[in-house]
Design an enzyme around this catalytic site. Structure first.
Site, mmCIF file in Angstrom:
data_model
loop_
_atom_site.group_PDB
_atom_site.id
_atom_site.type_symbol
_atom_site.label_atom_id
_atom_site.label_comp_id
_atom_site.label_asym_id
_atom_site.label_seq_id
_atom_site.Cartn_x
_atom_site.Cartn_y
_atom_site.Cartn_z
ATOM 1 N N GLU A 274 0.816 -1.212 0.000
ATOM 2 C CA GLU A 274 0.000 0.000 0.000
ATOM 3 C C GLU A 274 0.846 1.257 0.000
ATOM 4 O O GLU A 274 1.910 1.295 0.641
ATOM 5 C CB GLU A 274 -0.939 0.071 1.214
ATOM 6 C CG GLU A 274 -2.264 -0.638 1.037
ATOM 7 C CD GLU A 274 -2.142 -2.130 1.273
ATOM 8 O OE1 GLU A 274 -2.998 -2.887 0.762
ATOM 9 O OE2 GLU A 274 -1.194 -2.539 1.965
ATOM 10 N N THR A 275 0.347 2.255 -0.727
ATOM 11 C CA THR A 275 0.815 3.627 -0.603
ATOM 12 C C THR A 275 -0.310 4.422 0.033
ATOM 13 O O THR A 275 -1.455 4.369 -0.427
ATOM 14 C CB THR A 275 1.173 4.229 -1.968
ATOM 15 O OG1 THR A 275 2.288 3.513 -2.527
ATOM 16 C CG2 THR A 275 1.549 5.699 -1.837
#
Length: 269
Positions: free
Chosen positions: A51-52
């Site tokens: 995830e970002t």
């Protein structure tokens, strides 16, 4: 939406880690305002982390920041480790309080609190319901003893022994074809109360390193089985991660540490 700046600050953080280079990697990127979704997804693909997290300051009585998460392939409804990392980032930037609140689009308001070196993440508890073993369980590479499911596409597969979970060798391509689901394989732990592995190939993450959202499901699941509201958990990925889980009413509180690995700028032009 906003015009794109030339660069955006970037911070690489290991979350739910007892030392650097363990736990789950997240990129945290603060923005002044939201760009087009296609830009956010392109950055998530470029970073290639599970995830970002993108945060934008918000003037609200509910929260201090808005928060969204992108895998390399999709935007997701809730991410625990990147929320913990986002709290860590905000505190490192000099946030004065001991609790920071994030307004999300599908998971409500999530908060991260600090107590010394430890951070606690409050997520909605997501208790799964028992169901019949689906045909696709054979794709995991082992036979679970029980199946439980939450409608948020969380599938809990209970195994009798930790070694059964450690030995799994899933067919990721076939699991990915089932859609954007979490396949949460769990058993009683060895050095901790609970052990798990989490597979999300439909979202572009074959095996996640440490999954906060999965523990929003595992916390009520194991609290009921153990007969107590607090326990320790280890996610047995290649990197591994330790969590302290507490069921507090309708919230799953997950405590752990974070380490900043890299800071810099991300060029957009």
């Amino acid at each position: 939406m906003t015009d794109l700046p030339d660069t955006v600050p970037y911070c690489h953080i290991d979350a739910f880690a007892d030392r650097p280079f363990t736990g789950n990697q997240a990129a945290v990127m603060p923005l002044a305002a939201w760009p087009e979704d296609e830009v956010l997804q392109a950055i998530g693909e470029e970073n290639n982390f599970a995830e970002t997290a993108f945060i934008v300051p918000v003037e609200s009585d509910e929260a201090e920041y808005e928060l969204r998460w992108f895998t390399p392939a999709v935007e997701i409804a809730m991410c625990g480790h990147a929320t913990l990392a986002s709290g860590h980032y905000v505190f490192e930037q000099g946030f004065a309080g001991d609790t920071v609140r994030f307004l999300t689009r599908k998971a409500g308001v999530l908060s991260v609190s600090r107590d010394g070196e430890m951070l606690s993440l409050s997520l909605p508890a997501l208790p799964p319901e028992p169901g019949s073993l689906p045909d696709w369980t054979s794709l995991l590479g082992g036979l679970p003893s029980e199946y439980h499911v939450h409608p948020g596409r969380y599938n809990v597969l209970l195994f009798d022994h930790a070694d059964d979970v450690l030995a799994l060798s899933p067919d990721f391509k076939a699991l990915a074809a089932l859609g954007d689901h979490q396949f949460i394989c769990t058993a009683p732990g060895k050095d901790t109360d609970v052990l798990s592995r989490v597979f999300v190939p439909g979202a572009g993450v074959d095996e996640d390193s440490v999954t906060g959202s999965a523990h929003a499901v595992l916390t009520p699941f194991w609290a009921a089985r153990l007969g107590r509201n607090s326990f320790t958990a280890f996610q047995a990925s290649q990197r591994g991660g330790l969590l302290h889980c507490t069921l507090d009413g309708d919230r799953a509180v997950l405590a752990g540490q974070c380490f900043t690995v890299v800071t810099g700028t991300f060029r957009l032009r």
